[in-house]
Design a protein around this motif. Structure first.
Motif, short mmCIF file in Angstrom:
data_model
loop_
_atom_site.label_atom_id
_atom_site.label_comp_id
_atom_site.label_asym_id
_atom_site.label_seq_id
_atom_site.Cartn_x
_atom_site.Cartn_y
_atom_site.Cartn_z
N PRO A 273 0.79 -1.23 0.00
CA PRO A 273 0.00 0.00 0.00
C PRO A 273 0.83 1.29 0.00
O PRO A 273 0.57 2.20 0.79
N TYR A 311 -7.67 -1.00 0.63
CA TYR A 311 -6.44 -0.20 0.69
C TYR A 311 -6.47 0.98 -0.28
O TYR A 311 -5.49 1.69 -0.42
N ARG A 314 -5.45 4.42 1.03
CA ARG A 314 -4.03 4.56 1.35
C ARG A 314 -3.19 4.73 0.09
O ARG A 314 -2.02 5.10 0.19
N CYS A 315 -3.76 4.42 -1.05
CA CYS A 315 -2.99 4.42 -2.29
C CYS A 315 -3.20 5.65 -3.15
O CYS A 315 -2.36 5.98 -3.99
N CYS A 391 -0.33 1.80 -6.49
CA CYS A 391 0.08 0.73 -5.58
C CYS A 391 0.17 -0.60 -6.33
O CYS A 391 -0.51 -0.82 -7.33
N ASN A 424 -3.02 -5.90 9.10
CA ASN A 424 -3.10 -4.73 8.23
C ASN A 424 -1.75 -4.06 7.97
O ASN A 424 -1.68 -2.86 7.70
N SER A 425 -0.66 -4.83 8.08
CA SER A 425 0.65 -4.25 7.81
C SER A 425 1.58 -5.28 7.19
O SER A 425 1.44 -6.49 7.43
#
Length: 511
Positions: A273, A311, A314-315, A391, A424-425
């Protein structure tokens, strides 16, 4: 060998003459088992099954296990079936450890990921077999193993493939598994109820364990491991009532559909992301052991949309087409092709007017995974300049191992890693005991300057052994050549140059 009352069993004429009756009864029993388990396919979901997760935090330890509360019978043969997914390996992955007073390996079943073997030990150690077995990380494996102590034959079935052979023992008199011991799952006993070693433990998901005090027909074992039948015969020991039959020590329980254990599709995708150019996105996928994703059907498109949509925010903040696809255009032939294999695509899904004219300026493809647009545009493609930033959605055929080169011989860090997406990471899990995690950006209270963050490599079971890599951009990953600052490793280094990369793919040439 002792009977159920602790006396010696007569291994002379009585045993030999009664054996034919035993064989007849065994044959009739097998007929009943085969009729009860007429092959029928397990559908894509099937029944819900309990799953036990050992060492959920990844730390190798000796206090996470299942302890069987009941009595294990004496027997002259047995079958153990189970479904397992290794999350990380140990020096040896202990699955099943049954010990008696004077013998720790009365029955022992384990895996060795490095050697790719299944370990079978039994009966005060005249039986010890190392059997070839293909083992992958984070993929379900269905296994059945049986030992016939009369004919001294072992059987192993995994993933629908079967093998068998003679037990390599020196003595020919009758022997059996003795009763009255202790059964642990997830640890290896070196003495009865003790001698546990964290390097011989289990970090895995375990489900549908079945123990029978007789040898199942090989066809039933094979069908179990390829999920073509349900075994309807209730096992002597199993997961039917976990909390009643076992003490559950520091394990997690959840449920999963039975069909998920035997899926033939081991592919998966991971979203990275952070916006990058097409070239950089392809590079980070490749060095992690994957490729940029390409949908080949409308079903693929829907699945890819569902994977990427969480995501999207975030992208990109200014566009709905926030992700790269592994598609490049050929300006000469005006064909859209897979960027790596160069194969022309038979399926495309371009927005109206996009993708009709391929030029050097617009020969990459972006993908819409935004919920902030009408449903008809979900999964739409756009022809895009390759120098724009989007992304990456990386596709993996299986867990690919990245090799760390530059560690000294004495280093306690893992030599092999794989890309992981948990909580989530993004992180990089060591195959055995280490992990690489991303740390958030930090603002210096004096200068007011905000860093890009850092990556920390550390031993999960020895967190004081660690190394730090400072990020120089928000898209930095700890792959390729990097210099780390080391603390407390045995190498005695302060700075360490480490190369972390997959060797699974060749160089990708991108303009």
């Amino acid at each position: 060998m002792e009977d159920q009352d602790g006396g010696r069993l007569d291994t002379g004429r009585h045993w030999k003459t009664s054996r034919s009756w035993s064989r007849l009864a065994e044959f009739l029993f097998f007929c009943v088992v085969l009729l009860a388990n007429a092959p029928r396919a397990v559908d894509s979901q099937g029944a819900m099954k309990s799953v036990v997760r050992f060492q959920a935090n990844g730390i190798a330890r000796t206090d996470t296990l299942l302890r069987y509360r009941k009595k294990v019978p004496a027997m002259r043969g047995f079958t153990v079936c189970f479904r397992i997914r290794l999350l990380q390996a140990r020096d040896e992955d202990a699955v099943f450890s049954y010990a008696v007073e004077d013998e720790a390996n009365e029955i022992y079943l384990g895996l060795n990921f490095k050697k790719q073997i299944f370990i079978l030990a039994c009966c005060s150690n005249p039986v010890y077999e190392e059997l070839a077995l293909s083992i992958d990380l984070k993929q379900w494996l269905s296994v059945c193993v049986a030992l016939d102590l009369d004919d001294k034959i072992w059987h192993l079935s995994a993933g629908g493939l079967t093998s068998s052979g003679k037990v390599k023992i020196g003595r020919d008199d009758g022997f059996a598994v003795r009763e009255g011991g202790l059964l642990l799952l997830g640890q290896d006993q070196d003495i009865l109820d003790g001698g546990l070693n964290k390097f011989q433990s289990l970090h895995a998901d375990l489900s549908d364990l079945r123990f029978y005090d007789y040898v199942l027909p090989e066809s039933v074992m094979k069908s179990y491991t390829e999920c073509s039948i349900h075994i309807n015969v209730v096992p002597k020991i199993g997961f039917q009532d976990l909390e009643k039959d076992f003490d559950l020590l520091n394990v997690d329980l959840f449920e999963s559909y039975e069909g998920s254990f035997c899926s033939k599709d081991n592919n998966f995708t991971i979203v990275l992301p952070e916006p990058r150019t097409f070239k950089d996105s392809a590079l980070v996928c490749h060095t992690s052991g994957g490729t940029l994703s390409v949908p080949y059907t409308s079903a693929d498109k829907r699945k890819l949309y569902e994977t990427a949509e969480p995501y999207d925010s975030r992208c990109s903040e200014s566009t709905i087409d926030s992700f790269w696809l592994g598609v490049r255009g050929d300006p000469e032939t005006q064909e859209w092709r897979h960027y790596y294999s160069n194969t022309p695509l038979s399926y495309t899904n371009f927005a109206y007017g996009s993708g009709l004219n391929i030029s050097q300026e617009s020969n990459c493809v972006s993908f819409v995974a935004s919920a902030n647009t009408v449903e008809s545009r979900h999964g739409i493609w756009f022809s895009m300049n390759c120098f724009e930033e989007r992304c990456a959605i990386c596709h993996f055929n299986k867990v690919e191992v990245l090799h760390a080169r530059g560690l000294c011989v004495e280093s306690e860090f893992d030599r092999d890693y794989f890309l992981s997406f948990e909580n989530n990471s993004i992180s990089f899990s060591g195959v055995y005991y280490s992990q690489i995690v991303k740390n958030p950006a930090v603002t210096d209270p004096v200068t007011g300057i905000t860093s890009y963050g850092s990556w920390t490599l550390f031993r999960l079971d020895k967190p004081d052994i660690q190394a730090t890599l400072e990020m120089t951009s928000p898209t930095d990953y700890p792959i390729g050549f990097n210099t780390w600052i080391v603390k407390n490793d045995r190498c005695g280094q302060y700075n360490m140059t480490l190369v972390l990369t997959s060797c699974g793919f060749g160089t990708v040439f991108l303009q």
